[in-house]
Enzyme design. Structure first.
Site, PDB file in Angstrom:
ATOM      1  N   VAL A  61      10.460   5.465   9.249  1.00 16.12           N
ATOM      2  CA  VAL A  61       9.824   6.673   8.741  1.00 16.12           C
ATOM      3  C   VAL A  61       8.359   6.434   8.400  1.00 16.12           C
ATOM      4  O   VAL A  61       7.941   5.322   8.091  1.00 16.12           O
ATOM      5  CB  VAL A  61      10.578   7.233   7.517  1.00 16.12           C
ATOM      6  CG1 VAL A  61      11.933   7.770   7.922  1.00 16.12           C
ATOM      7  CG2 VAL A  61      10.715   6.197   6.417  1.00 16.12           C
TER       8      VAL A  61
ATOM      9  N   LYS B  66       0.818  -1.195   0.000  1.00  6.12           N
ATOM     10  CA  LYS B  66       0.000   0.000   0.000  1.00  6.12           C
ATOM     11  C   LYS B  66       0.864   1.261   0.000  1.00  6.12           C
ATOM     12  O   LYS B  66       0.421   2.322  -0.422  1.00  6.12           O
ATOM     13  CB  LYS B  66      -0.878   0.039   1.256  1.00  6.12           C
ATOM     14  CG  LYS B  66      -1.923  -1.007   1.345  1.00  6.12           C
ATOM     15  CD  LYS B  66      -2.732  -0.820   2.603  1.00  6.12           C
ATOM     16  CE  LYS B  66      -3.696  -1.952   2.817  1.00  6.12           C
ATOM     17  NZ  LYS B  66      -4.337  -1.841   4.129  1.00  6.12           N
ATOM     18  N   GLY B  67       2.072   1.163   0.482  1.00 10.45           N
ATOM     19  CA  GLY B  67       2.894   2.344   0.737  1.00 10.45           C
ATOM     20  C   GLY B  67       3.171   3.246  -0.437  1.00 10.45           C
ATOM     21  O   GLY B  67       3.297   4.452  -0.266  1.00 10.45           O
TER      22      GLY B  67
ATOM     23  N   ASP C 162      14.314  -1.011   1.993  1.00 13.89           N
ATOM     24  CA  ASP C 162      14.923  -1.174   3.302  1.00 13.89           C
ATOM     25  C   ASP C 162      15.888  -2.354   3.225  1.00 13.89           C
ATOM     26  O   ASP C 162      17.025  -2.194   2.781  1.00 13.89           O
ATOM     27  CB  ASP C 162      13.776  -1.388   4.301  1.00 13.89           C
ATOM     28  CG  ASP C 162      14.176  -1.335   5.754  1.00 13.89           C
ATOM     29  OD1 ASP C 162      15.210  -1.898   6.112  1.00 13.89           O
ATOM     30  OD2 ASP C 162      13.422  -0.748   6.538  1.00 13.89           O
TER      31      ASP C 162
ATOM     32  N   ASP D 127       7.775   2.673  -2.397  1.00 10.75           N
ATOM     33  CA  ASP D 127       7.866   3.741  -1.407  1.00 10.75           C
ATOM     34  C   ASP D 127       9.244   3.773  -0.736  1.00 10.75           C
ATOM     35  O   ASP D 127       9.859   4.822  -0.638  1.00 10.75           O
ATOM     36  CB  ASP D 127       6.747   3.647  -0.367  1.00 10.75           C
ATOM     37  CG  ASP D 127       6.702   2.325   0.382  1.00 10.75           C
ATOM     38  OD1 ASP D 127       7.406   1.364  -0.007  1.00 10.75           O
ATOM     39  OD2 ASP D 127       5.936   2.227   1.357  1.00 10.75           O
TER      40      ASP D 127
END
Length: 185
Positions: free
Chosen positions: A161, A51-52, A111, A108
């Site tokens: 974040v 969803k990000g 990481d 998005d």
């Protein structure tokens, strides 16, 4: 995290703004021009990882002038926490054949790199005309696999974040900026 927060609880978890709305807007215009230059009018398929990335995708597709279609994939690796589980699961796949498209994956944040590494392998096996990855945020300090995006709007340090589509337990996606989430609060 519980399913409801008071406004104070919500606000107290925002430690500091790392990237302003204005900085994001400026970087997206630049990214749109870069995508235009890569494809020079050839149709592309922008694939948002849900969803990000949905907020980033919405703004990015408006900044691109080459003909484009959009589609969505959903992959999970967090399952409600603040640390990746390391297990990537595709929970929603593309609805179309990508073999006749130049595919741009819109993410998005990268990481650990596991999610995108797996998604890229899956999509490359479907033989797109080309495949690139653009990410709003790159966090190389957390990388556990050898993965590098083709383009990152921002490189950030190892902070958890939130904002601009990024969440903590589904909250904070609507913030117009990127902020550090206060894990100690």
């Amino acid at each position: 995290m519980n399913n409801s927060l008071t406004l104070k609880e919500y606000s107290d978890k925002i430690k500091r703004v790392l990237i302003t709305k204005e900085e994001i807007d400026e970087a997206i215009v630049k990214a749109g021009k870069l995508i235009d230059s890569f494809y020079d009018g050839r149709p592309i398929l922008l694939v948002s990882i849900l969803k990000g990335a949905f907020v980033f995708m919405a703004d990015l597709c408006r900044a691109v002038s080459v003909p484009c279609k959009i589609d969505f994939m959903c992959a999970k690796s967090y399952y409600g926490g603040t640390e990746s589980t390391g297990v990537v699961k595709i929970v929603m796949d593309l609805k179309q054949d990508i073999s006749e498209y130049h595919v741009v994956i819109v993410e998005d944040i990268i990481d650990t790199g596991r999610t995108l590494n797996d998604i890229v392998k899956i999509l490359k096996a479907r033989n797109p005309l080309s495949l690139r990855v653009i990410t709003l945020l790159d966090k190389p300090a957390r990388r556990v696999v050898d993965f590098k995006p083709d383009y990152a709007l921002f490189t950030i340090p190892d902070h958890f974040v939130i904002g601009y589509g990024l969440d903590c337990d589904e909250f904070y996606r609507t913030l117009p900026y990127i902020a550090e989430y206060d894990l100690d609060c």
